[in-house]
Design an enzyme around this catalytic site. Structure first.
Site, PDB file in Angstrom:
ATOM      1  N   PRO A  15       0.962  -1.200   0.191  1.00  0.00           N
ATOM      2  CA  PRO A  15      -0.056   0.123  -0.353  1.00  0.00           C
ATOM      3  C   PRO A  15       0.702   1.206  -0.387  1.00  0.00           C
ATOM      4  O   PRO A  15       2.062   1.683   0.905  1.00  0.00           O
ATOM      5  CB  PRO A  15      -1.577  -0.387   1.222  1.00  0.00           C
ATOM      6  CG  PRO A  15      -0.559  -1.204   1.852  1.00  0.00           C
ATOM      7  CD  PRO A  15       0.214  -1.914   0.993  1.00  0.00           C
ATOM      8  N   ASN A  16       0.673   2.342  -0.872  1.00  0.00           N
ATOM      9  CA  ASN A  16       0.850   3.483  -1.239  1.00  0.00           C
ATOM     10  C   ASN A  16       2.353   3.379  -1.165  1.00  0.00           C
ATOM     11  O   ASN A  16       3.189   4.415  -1.885  1.00  0.00           O
ATOM     12  CB  ASN A  16       0.832   4.139   0.975  1.00  0.00           C
ATOM     13  CG  ASN A  16      -0.452   4.745   0.983  1.00  0.00           C
ATOM     14  OD1 ASN A  16      -1.225   4.966   0.351  1.00  0.00           O
ATOM     15  ND2 ASN A  16      -0.354   3.905   2.588  1.00  0.00           N
ATOM     16  N   ARG A  23       5.508  12.306  -3.049  1.00  0.00           N
ATOM     17  CA  ARG A  23       5.498  12.878  -1.544  1.00  0.00           C
ATOM     18  C   ARG A  23       6.433  12.786  -0.093  1.00  0.00           C
ATOM     19  O   ARG A  23       6.816  11.430  -1.305  1.00  0.00           O
ATOM     20  CB  ARG A  23       3.952  12.533  -1.444  1.00  0.00           C
ATOM     21  CG  ARG A  23       3.259  13.499  -1.272  1.00  0.00           C
ATOM     22  CD  ARG A  23       1.727  13.053  -0.730  1.00  0.00           C
ATOM     23  NE  ARG A  23       0.484  12.216  -1.755  1.00  0.00           N
ATOM     24  CZ  ARG A  23      -0.471  11.477  -1.108  1.00  0.00           C
ATOM     25  NH1 ARG A  23      -0.577  11.408  -0.474  1.00  0.00           N
ATOM     26  NH2 ARG A  23      -1.106  11.498  -2.396  1.00  0.00           N
ATOM     27  N   TYR A  28      11.505   8.777   1.506  1.00  0.00           N
ATOM     28  CA  TYR A  28      11.771   7.580   0.464  1.00  0.00           C
ATOM     29  C   TYR A  28      12.090   7.912  -0.674  1.00  0.00           C
ATOM     30  O   TYR A  28      12.067   7.179  -1.635  1.00  0.00           O
ATOM     31  CB  TYR A  28       9.928   7.420   0.182  1.00  0.00           C
ATOM     32  CG  TYR A  28       9.308   7.270   0.932  1.00  0.00           C
ATOM     33  CD1 TYR A  28       9.454   5.685   2.083  1.00  0.00           C
ATOM     34  CD2 TYR A  28       8.645   7.569   1.987  1.00  0.00           C
ATOM     35  CE1 TYR A  28       9.435   5.523   3.245  1.00  0.00           C
ATOM     36  CE2 TYR A  28       7.453   7.216   3.326  1.00  0.00           C
ATOM     37  CZ  TYR A  28       7.429   6.281   3.295  1.00  0.00           C
ATOM     38  OH  TYR A  28       7.111   5.340   4.842  1.00  0.00           O
ATOM     39  N   ASN A  80       8.124  -5.970  -0.525  1.00  0.00           N
ATOM     40  CA  ASN A  80       7.949  -4.934   0.575  1.00  0.00           C
ATOM     41  C   ASN A  80       6.148  -4.221   0.598  1.00  0.00           C
ATOM     42  O   ASN A  80       5.785  -4.052  -0.346  1.00  0.00           O
ATOM     43  CB  ASN A  80       8.790  -3.458  -0.628  1.00  0.00           C
ATOM     44  CG  ASN A  80       8.280  -2.728   0.516  1.00  0.00           C
ATOM     45  OD1 ASN A  80       7.913  -2.645   1.653  1.00  0.00           O
ATOM     46  ND2 ASN A  80       8.982  -0.932   0.474  1.00  0.00           N
ATOM     47  N   ALA A  83       3.145  -0.882   4.589  1.00  0.00           N
ATOM     48  CA  ALA A  83       2.154  -0.804   6.566  1.00  0.00           C
ATOM     49  C   ALA A  83       1.818  -1.919   6.154  1.00  0.00           C
ATOM     50  O   ALA A  83       1.680  -2.423   7.766  1.00  0.00           O
ATOM     51  CB  ALA A  83       1.466   0.081   6.701  1.00  0.00           C
ATOM     52  N   GLU A 104      12.448  -9.741   2.167  1.00  0.00           N
ATOM     53  CA  GLU A 104      11.753  -8.367   2.360  1.00  0.00           C
ATOM     54  C   GLU A 104      12.504  -7.217   2.349  1.00  0.00           C
ATOM     55  O   GLU A 104      13.392  -6.796   2.667  1.00  0.00           O
ATOM     56  CB  GLU A 104      11.444  -8.624   3.630  1.00  0.00           C
ATOM     57  CG  GLU A 104      10.388  -7.074   4.345  1.00  0.00           C
ATOM     58  CD  GLU A 104       9.481  -7.401   5.549  1.00  0.00           C
ATOM     59  OE1 GLU A 104       8.813  -8.247   5.908  1.00  0.00           O
ATOM     60  OE2 GLU A 104       9.924  -6.540   6.711  1.00  0.00           O
ATOM     61  N   HIS A 106      12.250  -3.012   2.922  1.00  0.00           N
ATOM     62  CA  HIS A 106      12.275  -1.149   3.390  1.00  0.00           C
ATOM     63  C   HIS A 106      13.327  -0.915   2.758  1.00  0.00           C
ATOM     64  O   HIS A 106      14.487  -0.165   3.141  1.00  0.00           O
ATOM     65  CB  HIS A 106      12.081  -0.937   4.480  1.00  0.00           C
ATOM     66  CG  HIS A 106      10.081  -2.365   5.224  1.00  0.00           C
ATOM     67  ND1 HIS A 106       9.443  -2.453   5.078  1.00  0.00           N
ATOM     68  CD2 HIS A 106      10.793  -3.520   5.834  1.00  0.00           C
ATOM     69  CE1 HIS A 106       8.761  -2.990   5.323  1.00  0.00           C
ATOM     70  NE2 HIS A 106       9.951  -4.348   5.934  1.00  0.00           N
ATOM     71  N   ARG A 113      12.746   4.751  12.477  1.00  0.00           N
ATOM     72  CA  ARG A 113      11.814   5.622  12.619  1.00  0.00           C
ATOM     73  C   ARG A 113      10.749   5.121  13.741  1.00  0.00           C
ATOM     74  O   ARG A 113      11.188   4.550  14.847  1.00  0.00           O
ATOM     75  CB  ARG A 113      11.076   5.218  11.431  1.00  0.00           C
ATOM     76  CG  ARG A 113      11.393   5.897  10.419  1.00  0.00           C
ATOM     77  CD  ARG A 113      10.903   5.903   9.071  1.00  0.00           C
ATOM     78  NE  ARG A 113       9.745   6.303   9.011  1.00  0.00           N
ATOM     79  CZ  ARG A 113       8.648   5.702   8.319  1.00  0.00           C
ATOM     80  NH1 ARG A 113       9.137   5.088   7.019  1.00  0.00           N
ATOM     81  NH2 ARG A 113       8.396   6.650   7.336  1.00  0.00           N
TER      82      ARG A 113
HETATM   83  O1  CA2 Z   1      10.024   2.336   4.126  1.00  0.00           O
HETATM   84  C1  CA2 Z   1       9.309   1.527   3.712  1.00  0.00           C
HETATM   85  O2  CA2 Z   1       9.797   1.155   2.218  1.00  0.00           O
HETATM   86  C2  CA2 Z   1       8.588   1.146   4.253  1.00  0.00           C
HETATM   87  O3  CA2 Z   1       8.307  -0.635   3.609  1.00  0.00           O
HETATM   88  C3  CA2 Z   1       7.345   2.102   3.435  1.00  0.00           C
HETATM   89  C4  CA2 Z   1       5.956   2.478   3.513  1.00  0.00           C
HETATM   90  C5  CA2 Z   1       5.831   1.970   5.432  1.00  0.00           C
HETATM   91  O4  CA2 Z   1       4.764   2.044   5.885  1.00  0.00           O
HETATM   92  C6  CA2 Z   1       6.947   1.486   5.836  1.00  0.00           C
HETATM   93  O5  CA2 Z   1       6.602   1.275   7.484  1.00  0.00           O
HETATM   94  C7  CA2 Z   1       7.844   1.731   5.660  1.00  0.00           C
HETATM   95  C8  CA2 Z   1       4.922   3.390   3.122  1.00  0.00           C
HETATM   96  C9  CA2 Z   1       4.818   3.574   2.131  1.00  0.00           C
HETATM   97  C10 CA2 Z   1       4.172   4.830   1.777  1.00  0.00           C
HETATM   98  O6  CA2 Z   1       4.941   5.112   0.247  1.00  0.00           O
HETATM   99  C11 CA2 Z   1       4.952   6.082   0.496  1.00  0.00           C
HETATM  100  C12 CA2 Z   1       5.295   7.560  -0.498  1.00  0.00           C
HETATM  101  C13 CA2 Z   1       5.571   8.178  -1.685  1.00  0.00           C
HETATM  102  C14 CA2 Z   1       4.156   9.455  -0.396  1.00  0.00           C
HETATM  103  C15 CA2 Z   1       3.289   8.433   0.828  1.00  0.00           C
HETATM  104  C16 CA2 Z   1       3.780   7.572   1.159  1.00  0.00           C
END
Ligand code: CA2
Length: 155
Positions: A15-16, A23, A28, A80, A83, A104, A106, A113
């Protein structure tokens, strides 16, 4: 149903992650999901593998991808789960059930974090976890996966 292994790996993003590059670049980076998928395809090619990249914002669809990986006999998974890594026993169970070598990834360093990101259910179903390398983690994951399954880089 075919279960023999082939030269494909699944790269699953949760997700996301479709929002990458739009963003939160401080967390990221600036690369997009398309950049990640191109990196995975190029890296897989170096090992004579093919990367089948999928992204979903839905837990059940990610589980379906994992089941499909088994049905198609893919040789490894890079995941990946975003969340869902921190919440999903169902994804953990799917990965354990298919018994496909899994790494896995991230993008961010989840241990630097919030505390709620420090635990990953899906990590328990993976033979390795990479975090904090940015999108380069996907390249490293494919390289490590190839080593694990005994595939050397092609000359
Ligand atoms: O660090 C990672 O790859 C995560 O898996 C990314 C997840 C986060 O919930 C994990 O704790 C760590 C979130 C991905 C959200 O990605 C976005 C990218 C740009 C803008 C908004 C969200």
């Amino acid at each position: 149903m075919a279960t023999t292994s082939n030269q494909t790996i699944y790269v699953l993003n949760g997700p996301n992650l479709n929002l990458l590059g739009t963003r939160e670049p401080e967390t990221y980076g600036h690369a997009t999901l398309a950049d990640v998928e191109a990196l995975c395809a190029a890296t897989a090619t170096q090992f004579g593998l093919s990367a089948d990249c999928r992204q979903s914002n839905h837990e059940g669809e990610l589980i379906d991808f994992i089941h499909e990986a088994k049905a198609k006999g893919v040789t490894g998974i890079v995941i990946n789960a975003g969340a869902y890594s921190h919440t999903s026993i169902a994804l953990h169970d799917a990965l354990v059930g298919v018994k496909i070598p899994t790494v896995e990834v991230h993008i961010s360093n989840i241990y630097a974090r919030e505390a709620f990101r420090h635990h990953s259910f899906t990590a328990k179903a993976a033979f390795a976890t990479l975090c904090g390398f940015g999108i380069d983690g996907y390249r490293l994951a494919i390289s490590g996966l190839a080593a694990r399954i005994g595939i050397k880089a092609k000359a």
